[in-house]
Design a protein around this motif. Structure first.
Motif: not given
Length: 607
Positions: A215-229
């Motif tokens: 489990p110490n071998e991992y990759l992570e990505a973050v994507r910004e999601i805009d939720v509208v009204d």
């Protein structure tokens, strides 16, 4: 694009700018924090900037000197939402928070671009799509990631999604096997529900891929999601006992506050309308009430009689201009009857009404004093420690803590000996909170999360490795009706173990002793007599909103029956939902239930 920008000012006037690009950004004097403040007035792990529900929060980690936002101290181990220009003081350092520039239309592209993420110490790599990142509640957005096994061995990869409510995100693989040199595509979908609880804003969708074998071998990505009204209204209108009086309930079914004007309209323009209040400001999911008085316009001829159709219109004053009309009728003949009651006749009527009201008040006082009207609820039976506790010796899962050198003696193992909840079913108005207890072995950090918002800790404690017994109580007022998952994480260095418990939170209501309780939604099925005199019940609505399924608070999963929605006049903590069509009635005024201590409540809680 970042979720926010933090500018750090020192006493000498120097400044340094940091972009908040991760769901959690740590601040403190200890090297290893994302923002390091080199001053003894700041704790080693002082605070965090956390992104949740499209909002950036400042989280205090239980510091000695405290954390201040705009000169107001943040309560220990709590969080506050931040807005542009907020000034934050930690020790002798000042930080200023600002929002990033708003995403402009020309910044959005429908042509996917990709980002490749890899690490020399991880035997695989991933490539992630970055498509159109704006999604409306009720719509679907999808992105793809390609996983490539760069090792000579078969890998089992696990995919975990975070940063958004778990029910909003789906993936076609949670775990998959990738052979050496193979590339595999995984699809991730974002589906925010079209609900008033779907808060608009920017969310950090995190995609974490880890090697199940290590489990110490991992990759992570973050994507910004805009939720509208989005906007929506629902309204019900009920004629009052007096002709020309109409009771109105308006519900905001959108996910942003709504400013509403109430109007009346008839095609012949023969009626006049006056509402009190004439404007309503309604928060998402909430319901507000008003009264409309309808009367004939001046100069109207007396030979017009019968029922006049008209519409009650709730008009949204924001840019959406949303309108919700409901058709009603006004009795023109009854509307002109009142002016003929004048002079001595009117005085006589008023005198009779005064006598009737006086008799009713005296009778009510006598019934109340004799315990017939609003009888007192029997005091809750508090179980003895022997009744409420059963000692179980758990068999914890042990995770060895790695050492710096293979020749060193291995350290003791991190383990959660027990993680329990006092009651798995709790009722608003009957119970006061949820009490969680735990026993942790050899950990230096203990963190408690509500999985509904897994990026922000409810409770975090730094301890000396050993045996830690602790408890935490969560007030019931802050929890919505439904199922809640709580996760306890214990760690030492890079090693983490966790356990979870689930608690069901039920709505509480006062049930009038004379209300008829049926065996099913069919009144012909018969009534249930055992509910007579029950003060608190746990309830949930049927799909059409016309009936409620009820159970005694002491046995929410046992005996149950059904009552009509209009018969539940007092509920805690939420009002009876307004529905459109059918037998829906205006939402009743909410009266808080009396505080009734839950079994075991009132004990000190360790912090």
């Amino acid at each position: 694009m970042a979720f926010g920008i933090v500018t750090v000012w020192t006493e000498s006037g120097e400044q340094q700018e940091y972009e908040l690009t991760n769901p959690i950004t740590s601040v403190g004097r200890q090297p290893g924090n994302d923002i390091v403040l080199n001053t003894s007035a700041v704790s080693r792990y002082h605070a965090q900037f956390a992104v949740a529900d499209g909002q950036v929060y400042l989280v205090d980690l239980g510091t000695v000197n405290g954390t201040f936002v705009n000169d107001v101290q943040v309560a220990l181990n709590s969080r506050v939402p931040l807005k542009a220009g907020d000034e934050i003081v930690m020790g002798d350092m000042m930080l200023v928070f600002n929002l990033p520039q708003a995403r402009r239309r020309q910044d959005i592209t429908l042509t996917p671009s990709t980002t490749t993420i890899e690490d020399a110490h991880v035997p695989f790599r991933m490539t992630v799509d970055k498509p159109h990142m704006v999604v409306a509640p009720g719509a679907r957005m999808q992105l793809a990631l390609v996983l490539e096994n760069q090792s000579d061995e078969e890998l089992t990869l696990e995919i975990a999604l975070g940063g958004m409510p778990h029910e909003w995100t789906k993936t076609n693989w949670r775990e998959l096997v990738v052979t050496p040199g193979e590339q595999t595509e995984v699809l991730v979908a974002v589906l925010p529900p079209r609900s008033s609880k779907t808060r608009p804003g920017r969310y950090p969708l995190s995609i974490r891929v880890s090697n199940k074998g290590n489990p110490n071998e991992y990759l992570e990505a973050v994507r910004e999601i805009d939720v509208v009204d989005f906007h929506g209204l629902a309204m019900v209108v009920k004629p009052g006992s007096q002709n020309g009086i109409y009771h109105i309930a308006v519900q905001n079914q959108g996910n942003v506050p709504a400013s509403i004007e109430l109007r009346g309209h008839d095609r012949a323009e023969l009626l006049s309308y006056r509402s009190r209040p004439d404007q309503l400001t309604i928060q998402p999911g909430e319901t507000e009430q008003a009264t409309m008085r309808v009367s004939p316009r001046g100069g109207m001829t007396s030979n017009i009689s019968g029922e006049m159709p008209f519409a009650v219109v709730a008009h949204s004053t924001d840019v959406s201009g949303f309108e919700a009309p409901v058709m009603m009728h006004y009795n023109l003949s009854a509307g002109r009857a009142l002016p003929f009651i004048a002079g001595g006749a009117l005085v006589t009527v008023l005198a009779i009404l005064a006598v009737v009201v006086g008799i009713a008040v005296v009778a009510g006082v006598l019934l109340y004093r004799n315990g017939i009207l609003f009888p007192e609820k029997p005091a809750a039976t508090v179980p003895t420690p022997e009744e409420s506790l059963s000692v179980v010796e758990p068999t914890p899962t042990l995770v060895p803590i790695p050492t710096d050198s293979p020749t060193e003696t291995p350290l003791p193992a991190v383990a959660i000996g027990s993680f329990e909840v006092e009651k798995s079913d709790v009722v608003h108005g009957y119970d006061t909170g949820i009490r969680l207890t735990w026993n942790v072995l050899y950990a230096d950090r203990i963190t408690l999360y509500n999985q509904a918002d897994p990026t922000v800790a409810l409770y975090e404690l730094l301890v000396e490795p050993g045996v830690t017994q602790d408890a935490y109580e969560i007030p019931l007022d802050g929890l919505s009706v439904g199922s809640h998952d709580f996760r306890l994480e214990a760690g030492y260095g890079a090693v983490r173990v966790d356990e979870s418990v689930t608690v069901s939170v039920w709505r509480g209501c006062v049930l009038d002793p004379e209300v008829e309780v049926y065996e099913s939604v069919d009144p012909d099925a018969g009534q249930i007599d055992s509910f007579v005199g029950v003060s608190f019940v746990a309830i949930s609505p049927t799909l059409d909103g016309e009936w409620f399924n009820i159970s005694p608070a002491e046995d929410v999963r046992g005996t149950h029956g059904f009552v009509r929605a209009e018969d539940l006049t007092t509920c805690y903590p939420a009002q009876i939902p307004v529905t459109v069509g059918g037998k829906a009635t205006p939402t009743p005024t909410v009266t808080p239930l009396p505080d009734t201590p839950a079994p075991g409540a009132g004990n000190d809680v360790g912090t």
